[in-house]
Scaffold this motif. Structure first.
Motif, PDB file in Angstrom:
ATOM      1  N   ASP A 186       0.852  -1.182   0.000  1.00 18.16           N
ATOM      2  CA  ASP A 186       0.000   0.000   0.000  1.00 18.16           C
ATOM      3  C   ASP A 186       0.892   1.239   0.000  1.00 18.16           C
ATOM      4  N   GLU A 199       3.102  -2.609   7.991  1.00 17.08           N
ATOM      5  CA  GLU A 199       1.743  -2.122   7.771  1.00 17.08           C
ATOM      6  C   GLU A 199       1.521  -1.714   6.314  1.00 17.08           C
ATOM      7  N   ILE A 202       0.052  -5.377   1.796  1.00 17.66           N
ATOM      8  CA  ILE A 202      -1.308  -5.854   1.570  1.00 17.66           C
ATOM      9  C   ILE A 202      -1.337  -7.377   1.560  1.00 17.66           C
ATOM     10  N   ARG A 237      -3.079 -12.735   2.478  1.00 14.48           N
ATOM     11  CA  ARG A 237      -3.636 -11.387   2.419  1.00 14.48           C
ATOM     12  C   ARG A 237      -3.761 -10.895   3.857  1.00 14.48           C
ATOM     13  N   GLY A 239      -4.937  -8.517   7.063  1.00 15.62           N
ATOM     14  CA  GLY A 239      -6.276  -8.088   7.428  1.00 15.62           C
ATOM     15  C   GLY A 239      -6.316  -6.752   8.134  1.00 15.62           C
ATOM     16  N   ASN A 240      -7.522  -6.404   8.545  1.00 14.47           N
ATOM     17  CA  ASN A 240      -7.751  -5.191   9.316  1.00 14.47           C
ATOM     18  C   ASN A 240      -7.143  -5.365  10.704  1.00 14.47           C
ATOM     19  N   THR A 241      -6.376  -4.386  11.158  1.00 14.75           N
ATOM     20  CA  THR A 241      -5.683  -4.529  12.436  1.00 14.75           C
ATOM     21  C   THR A 241      -6.637  -4.600  13.624  1.00 14.75           C
ATOM     22  N   SER A 242      -7.870  -4.120  13.477  1.00 15.54           N
ATOM     23  CA  SER A 242      -8.812  -4.160  14.600  1.00 15.54           C
ATOM     24  C   SER A 242      -9.561  -5.477  14.677  1.00 15.54           C
ATOM     25  N   LYS A 243      -9.740  -6.168  13.530  1.00 15.26           N
ATOM     26  CA  LYS A 243     -10.477  -7.431  13.541  1.00 15.26           C
ATOM     27  C   LYS A 243      -9.798  -8.471  12.643  1.00 15.26           C
ATOM     28  N   PRO A 244      -8.574  -8.870  12.976  1.00 11.64           N
ATOM     29  CA  PRO A 244      -7.903  -9.873  12.133  1.00 11.64           C
ATOM     30  C   PRO A 244      -8.455 -11.264  12.368  1.00 11.64           C
ATOM     31  N   GLU A 263      -5.813 -11.844   7.136  1.00 18.47           N
ATOM     32  CA  GLU A 263      -7.204 -12.058   6.730  1.00 18.47           C
ATOM     33  C   GLU A 263      -7.400 -13.415   6.072  1.00 18.47           C
TER      34      GLU A 263
END
Length: 328
Positions: A186, A199, A202, A237, A239-244, A263
């Motif tokens: 990213d 971070e 992707i 892939r 994932g989102n750091t708040s809900k991996p 993810e």
């Protein structure tokens, strides 16, 4: 024998931002001297060294043992990775074995053109997965044994996998190849080339995966293992750091242990694709940013078509079994 020494390996920004090792040209020259000393065990050894604009190859030739024939390869120097690729292509038709001093990027450049010539890859880079940390003298002995056919290359080399990408974007269809890893980042620009922040990642595909490796292959290795000589690879892939879905602990750059949210991941068969839709990003190869993409569909796949890497310990052990270290 061919000899490729990358004068700029081991000198990128990761040696300043993390715990990456530093390999000066003096250290490379000392390693090269050790390699040539190891080659003296082989009778009538002839060595061609890739030239460079730093004078490193000239010093290696000047310091070579008197009982070796060591000269510069006759080629134009561009002071870029093109030199390594050109030298590899030349050696693919002329050498019985090739020694490479560099990092993952150097090994990747060699892989583009070396064909089936056995490669002894010695680590002198910053963030190494493919090259081996080994004494140069031992590596030189192994190279001579393979080149002289005193030890069978078929029994002591492995075919390393690669990763290939097809990028469909605003610039049309483009292709890029990695040796151990291809990643999707990213980021908008290639910039410093080195991947410094996990971070930014992707996802990616690797041809080898182990938790004791650094970077993308280490991230994948926390999910599944894949030896370098096994067909296929691992795609993942992040994932989102708040809900991996899960978190992997991996060494992302030397001296940095990261907690990576994942993810999705999948163990891939040889040639199986793992795809990404990318609005703006960069494709990395073996730890370095390489290709900027816009509104792209990126398909990555592991392919079992890489270089033949010499397993140095296997060569030395086989030579000992055959009595090659004894006289009388």
């Amino acid at each position: 024998m061919g000899f490729i020494v990358n004068p700029v390996a081991g000198r990128d920004i990761r040696r300043l931002t993390g715990g990456a090792s530093v390999s000066s040209n003096y250290a490379k020259r000392r390693t090269a001297t050790c390699v040539l000393e190891g080659l003296t065990m082989t009778d009538n050894a002839e060595v061609l060294v890739m030239p460079d604009n730093a004078g490193l190859a000239d010093r290696i030739v000047d310091d070579a043992p008197e009982n070796l024939t060591v000269d510069l390869l006759n080629m134009t120097v561009t002071a870029s990775g093109e030199d390594t690729r050109n030298a590899a292509e030349r050696f693919s038709n002329a050498a019985d074995a090739v020694v490479v001093l560099g990092g993952d990027g150097t090994s990747r450049d060699v892989a583009h053109g070396i064909g089936d010539v056995p490669v002894v890859s010695i680590s002198t880079g910053t963030n190494n997965v493919v090259p081996t940390a080994v004494d140069g003298t031992v590596a030189g002995i192994a190279t001579g044994l393979i080149a002289s056919k005193a030890v069978s290359a078929d029994e002591t080399t492995v075919r390393h996998g690669t990763v290939k990408a097809v990028v469909d974007d605003e610039s049309g269809e483009r292709h890029i190849r990695g040796l151990a890893t291809l990643g999707v980042l990213d980021q908008q620009f290639v910039g410093t080339r080195a991947i410094l922040d996990p971070e930014d990642v992707i996802g990616g595909v690797v041809s080898r995966a182990s938790p004791n490796e650094i970077g993308l292959s280490g991230i994948a290795g926390g999910l599944a293992t894949c030896r370098p000589d096994e067909p296929g690879g691992v795609g993942f892939r992040l994932g989102n750091t708040s809900k991996p879905q899960q978190v992997v602990h991996a060494v992302t750059v030397p001296g940095v242990l990261s907690h990576i949210p994942v993810e999705e991941y999948r163990v891939l068969d040889d040639g199986e694709a793992f795809a990404f839709d990318v609005t703006t990003g960069v494709v990395s190869a073996d730890g370095e940013r390489e290709l900027e993409v816009r509104n792209a569909f990126v398909r990555l796949r592991p392919v079992d078509d890489g270089p033949r890497l010499v397993q140095i310990n296997a060569v030395i052990e086989r030579a000992a079994e055959k009595g090659l270290f004894r006289t009388g």
